[in-house]
Design an enzyme around this catalytic site. Structure first.
Site, PDB file in Angstrom:
ATOM      1  N   GLY A  56      44.435  52.832  37.529  1.00 20.13           N
ATOM      2  CA  GLY A  56      45.250  53.509  38.541  1.00 20.13           C
ATOM      3  C   GLY A  56      44.714  54.890  38.834  1.00 20.13           C
ATOM      4  O   GLY A  56      43.907  55.433  38.068  1.00 20.13           O
ATOM      5  N   CYS A  84      41.185  50.989  31.748  1.00 22.80           N
ATOM      6  CA  CYS A  84      41.123  52.353  32.290  1.00 22.80           C
ATOM      7  C   CYS A  84      42.449  53.086  32.065  1.00 22.80           C
ATOM      8  O   CYS A  84      42.769  53.450  30.951  1.00 22.80           O
ATOM      9  CB  CYS A  84      40.716  52.311  33.767  1.00 22.80           C
ATOM     10  SG  CYS A  84      40.157  53.903  34.420  1.00 22.80           S
ATOM     11  N   TYR A  85      43.243  53.283  33.118  1.00 25.67           N
ATOM     12  CA  TYR A  85      44.554  53.918  32.947  1.00 25.67           C
ATOM     13  C   TYR A  85      45.384  53.151  31.922  1.00 25.67           C
ATOM     14  O   TYR A  85      46.133  53.745  31.139  1.00 25.67           O
ATOM     15  CB  TYR A  85      45.279  53.981  34.290  1.00 25.67           C
ATOM     16  CG  TYR A  85      46.664  54.605  34.222  1.00 25.67           C
ATOM     17  CD1 TYR A  85      46.833  55.976  34.372  1.00 25.67           C
ATOM     18  CD2 TYR A  85      47.790  53.817  34.012  1.00 25.67           C
ATOM     19  CE1 TYR A  85      48.104  56.548  34.293  1.00 25.67           C
ATOM     20  CE2 TYR A  85      49.052  54.365  33.940  1.00 25.67           C
ATOM     21  CZ  TYR A  85      49.212  55.739  34.083  1.00 25.67           C
ATOM     22  OH  TYR A  85      50.465  56.302  34.012  1.00 25.67           O
ATOM     23  N   HIS A 176      35.742  49.055  33.674  1.00 23.35           N
ATOM     24  CA  HIS A 176      36.342  47.978  34.461  1.00 23.35           C
ATOM     25  C   HIS A 176      35.531  46.691  34.322  1.00 23.35           C
ATOM     26  O   HIS A 176      34.521  46.510  35.010  1.00 23.35           O
ATOM     27  CB  HIS A 176      36.414  48.384  35.937  1.00 23.35           C
ATOM     28  CG  HIS A 176      37.407  49.477  36.211  1.00 23.35           C
ATOM     29  ND1 HIS A 176      38.712  49.212  36.559  1.00 23.35           N
ATOM     30  CD2 HIS A 176      37.282  50.819  36.179  1.00 23.35           C
ATOM     31  CE1 HIS A 176      39.351  50.356  36.729  1.00 23.35           C
ATOM     32  NE2 HIS A 176      38.504  51.350  36.495  1.00 23.35           N
ATOM     33  N   GLU A 178      36.334  43.831  35.386  1.00 22.86           N
ATOM     34  CA  GLU A 178      36.543  42.980  36.561  1.00 22.86           C
ATOM     35  C   GLU A 178      35.549  43.254  37.679  1.00 22.86           C
ATOM     36  O   GLU A 178      35.346  42.413  38.574  1.00 22.86           O
ATOM     37  CB  GLU A 178      37.976  43.152  37.090  1.00 22.86           C
ATOM     38  CG  GLU A 178      38.284  44.474  37.768  1.00 22.86           C
ATOM     39  CD  GLU A 178      38.683  45.593  36.818  1.00 22.86           C
ATOM     40  OE1 GLU A 178      39.270  46.585  37.282  1.00 22.86           O
ATOM     41  OE2 GLU A 178      38.388  45.485  35.609  1.00 22.86           O
ATOM     42  N   SER A 231      42.918  33.963  65.205  1.00 25.60           N
ATOM     43  CA  SER A 231      41.904  34.968  65.521  1.00 25.60           C
ATOM     44  C   SER A 231      40.519  34.363  65.688  1.00 25.60           C
ATOM     45  O   SER A 231      39.603  35.025  66.158  1.00 25.60           O
ATOM     46  CB  SER A 231      41.848  36.016  64.410  1.00 25.60           C
ATOM     47  OG  SER A 231      41.348  35.429  63.215  1.00 25.60           O
ATOM     48  N   GLY A 232      40.363  33.110  65.269  1.00 20.76           N
ATOM     49  CA  GLY A 232      39.045  32.493  65.254  1.00 20.76           C
ATOM     50  C   GLY A 232      38.411  32.521  63.882  1.00 20.76           C
ATOM     51  O   GLY A 232      37.372  31.909  63.653  1.00 20.76           O
ATOM     52  N   GLY A 233      39.034  33.240  62.941  1.00 18.37           N
ATOM     53  CA  GLY A 233      38.493  33.367  61.598  1.00 18.37           C
ATOM     54  C   GLY A 233      38.997  32.296  60.645  1.00 18.37           C
ATOM     55  O   GLY A 233      39.865  31.482  60.983  1.00 18.37           O
ATOM     56  N   VAL A 234      38.467  32.326  59.433  1.00 17.39           N
ATOM     57  CA  VAL A 234      38.809  31.337  58.412  1.00 17.39           C
ATOM     58  C   VAL A 234      40.285  31.413  58.042  1.00 17.39           C
ATOM     59  O   VAL A 234      40.981  30.394  57.955  1.00 17.39           O
ATOM     60  CB  VAL A 234      37.939  31.549  57.155  1.00 17.39           C
ATOM     61  CG1 VAL A 234      38.380  30.614  56.034  1.00 17.39           C
ATOM     62  CG2 VAL A 234      36.473  31.341  57.475  1.00 17.39           C
ATOM     63  N   ASP A 235      40.792  32.631  57.846  1.00 18.15           N
ATOM     64  CA  ASP A 235      42.141  32.807  57.313  1.00 18.15           C
ATOM     65  C   ASP A 235      43.219  32.250  58.239  1.00 18.15           C
ATOM     66  O   ASP A 235      44.098  31.509  57.814  1.00 18.15           O
ATOM     67  CB  ASP A 235      42.408  34.290  57.034  1.00 18.15           C
ATOM     68  CG  ASP A 235      41.310  34.930  56.221  1.00 18.15           C
ATOM     69  OD1 ASP A 235      40.676  34.212  55.426  1.00 18.15           O
ATOM     70  OD2 ASP A 235      41.058  36.137  56.391  1.00 18.15           O
ATOM     71  N   THR A 237      42.827  30.142  60.687  1.00 14.76           N
ATOM     72  CA  THR A 237      42.617  28.711  60.889  1.00 14.76           C
ATOM     73  C   THR A 237      43.226  27.908  59.747  1.00 14.76           C
ATOM     74  O   THR A 237      43.944  26.923  59.966  1.00 14.76           O
ATOM     75  CB  THR A 237      41.117  28.393  60.997  1.00 14.76           C
ATOM     76  OG1 THR A 237      40.554  29.109  62.097  1.00 14.76           O
ATOM     77  CG2 THR A 237      40.881  26.910  61.204  1.00 14.76           C
ATOM     78  N   LYS A 375      39.426  35.193  49.540  1.00 18.85           N
ATOM     79  CA  LYS A 375      38.697  34.462  50.573  1.00 18.85           C
ATOM     80  C   LYS A 375      38.110  33.155  50.056  1.00 18.85           C
ATOM     81  O   LYS A 375      38.190  32.120  50.723  1.00 18.85           O
ATOM     82  CB  LYS A 375      37.591  35.349  51.147  1.00 18.85           C
ATOM     83  CG  LYS A 375      36.779  34.693  52.247  1.00 18.85           C
ATOM     84  CD  LYS A 375      37.559  34.557  53.548  1.00 18.85           C
ATOM     85  CE  LYS A 375      37.683  35.906  54.236  1.00 18.85           C
ATOM     86  NZ  LYS A 375      38.274  35.767  55.581  1.00 18.85           N
TER      87      LYS A 375
END
Length: 519
Positions: A56, A84-85, A176, A178, A231-235, A237, A375
């Site tokens: 954080g 971390c935090y 980190h 990750e 929008s035409g994007g993957v998400d 659609t 994604k």
């Protein structure tokens, strides 16, 4: 969406909280992000196999820093990892000493293991640091595992049963794991999930699809109808096809708003693809309105907000005759965390016009079935739904479109320059079989002119920047290392074929510290 027996990530405001959750899901183990102060009973109800305290932006000594006074009881639920935090909070809570550092440790730094968490770890490795406080002395009962190049504690463990260590015990990491810049970070997290937490495999594509369909039906019901902005994007659609699968074609109406900010020939291509997969879609041409509203606007946040507002206005007008109760959007986890502190106390990086952009006057409720997915998970979901690869495997494209890839004011002439340059870049990537190796590639039009020489004459024309990155989920990214001959060829094509451009540069920034998009 909640599956018992997973890993709970308590978000203390880190920009990487979603990335932690994504890394866990890569192991086919369910992970869920909860706000740092989520009541203990709520966490207990999920029967977590493990708990992770995120990083954080705060110091543990800040008056408004997020705290958990019940850490001792939290550790009684499951093994806990503080990052971390999170490590600093564990240290301070159990009697260690945390001190503000005169010099912030940021970026890749060396970590030297004294006692390794896993046999797969080297004695020395590079890890991603991002902190201003340091753990000066360890809590009672804790054992130091590693130190940084600067000699400060980089990892610790409070083994269960040790003096002063409650519950299942804990591990603290000052770096980190990750983030992809940390060597062996995946191994460190995997060891925690399976060795310390004994987590079971409980997350896969089929289970994800059935869960989301069930949630949509539960939220929308059998009588209400849903509008879906494409929008035409993957998400968007995947969102639309998922809605059709859950509710039936007659309950979904899709609208594609052609903002005039799409790539070369893209509007026609996506409309053709939508019809081929049977989406009920209405197309609205609104280029003039968007360009009129964006005239002379240079500040990126202002552009994003204008594009979001105009999109809603056009969308509302186009759908006023369609009775519905819900509006669906393809919002993803990274959209949410970069827009607003949803779970913790994170800092806004940039606004996304598809997050919380629904005006109350429309009287619609919002449904965002992909809101907690990344994604690559969305693409996996799309494959489960049998969506063609021509739609699923396209590079991510921002909601505001080319409006944020022109640095400065947006106009028709610059859009045409950018479209041509971008088309050449993508065309060459596909010709060299590089497109599928790259997470996202595009061209940015810079707000500067430089002197050049063409045909023995002086030019004073525009500069474009090429951007290409590799990534898993968009939360971190590395720039792609092209062969110099490829870059030379692309540069030559752009300067020869795109009138008004005389210089091409390549962006070699990673995320972090940069973002993938320039605006």
């Amino acid at each position: 969406m909640a599956i018992n027996g997973g890993i709970v990530v308590l978000d203390f405001g880190s920009q990487f909280s979603q990335l932690i959750a994504r890394r866990i899901r890569e192991f086919n183990v369910y992970s869920e992000i909860l706000k740092f102060d989520t009541p203990l009973e709520k966490i207990k109800s999920l029967s977590p196999a493990g708990i992770i305290l995120s990083g954080g932006p705060h110091s543990v000594y800040d008056d408004n820093s997020p705290k958990r006074p019940d850490l001792e009881k939290l550790l009684e639920l499951a093994p806990t990892l503080g990052i971390c935090y999170g490590m600093q909070l564990l240290s301070l809570s159990f009697g260690g000493e945390v001190k503000s550092s005169p010099k912030r440790e940021y970026g890749r730094m060396g970590v030297h293991w004294i006692s390794k968490l896993s046999r797969d770890l080297p004695e020395h490795q590079k890890a991603w640091m991002s902190h201003g406080d340091l753990v000066l002395s360890l809590p009672k009962g804790a054992v130091g595992l590693a130190k940084s190049d600067s000699g400060h504690w980089a990892a610790m463990e409070g083994p269960a049963g040790s003096q002063g260590v409650p519950g299942f015990g804990y591990i603290g990491l000052q770096f980190h794991p990750e983030v992809s810049h940390t060597e062996k970070g995946r191994e460190i997290l995997k060891d925690f999930v399976f060795e310390k937490c004994k987590a079971k495999i409980n997350w896969d594509g089929q289970r994800l699809t059935s869960h989301l369909i069930e949630e949509i039906r539960k939220k929308v019901g059998s009588k209400d109808k849903v509008l879906c902005a494409l929008s035409g994007g993957v998400d968007s659609t995947v969102t639309a096809v998922l809605l059709m699968r859950a509710l039936g074609k007659e309950s979904v109406q899709c609208v594609f708003v052609d903002t005039g900010l799409m790539r070369l020939g893209e509007s026609d291509q996506v409309m053709k693809a939508y019809k081929e997969i049977g989406l009920p879609v209405k197309s609205v041409l609104a280029e003039d309105k968007f360009l009129s509203e964006l005239k002379d606007i240079e500040e990126p946040e202002q552009k994003r907000k204008i594009i979001g507002r105009v999109f809603i206005e056009v969308f509302e007008k186009a759908t006023q005759d369609f009775p519905c109760a819900f509006l669906a959007q393809g919002t993803l986890y990274p959209d949410v965390i970069e827009s607003v502190s949803v779970h913790g106390q994170s800092v806004t990086i940039k606004s996304h016009h598809n997050v919380g952009g629904l005006p109350e006057k429309m009287g619609l409720k919002l449904v965002e079935p992909l809101r907690e997915l990344f994604k690559d998970e969305v693409r996996q979901l799309g494959r489960e739904l049998k969506i063609p690869g021509t739609l699923l495997d396209r590079h991510p494209f921002p909601g505001p479109g080319l409006g944020i890839r022109i640095l400065g004011a947006v106009n028709k002439v610059d859009l045409d320059i950018l479209r041509q340059a971008d088309h050449i870049f993508i065309d060459e990537l596909k010709a060299q079989n590089l497109y599928e190796k790259i997470w996202q590639a595009f061209v940015v039009l810079l707000p500067i002119r430089t002197v050049g020489v063409m045909g023995d004459g002086r030019t004073y024309d525009r500069v474009v920047a090429l951007r290409a990155v590799t990534s898993i989920d968009g939360m971190t990214a590395d720039w792609y290392h092209f062969d110099h001959t490829f870059l030379s060829h692309v540069s030559a094509r752009i300067t020869n074929e795109v009138k008004g451009v005389n210089r091409v540069v390549y962006d070699i920034s990673s995320k972090p510290p940069a973002t993938i998009e320039w605006e």
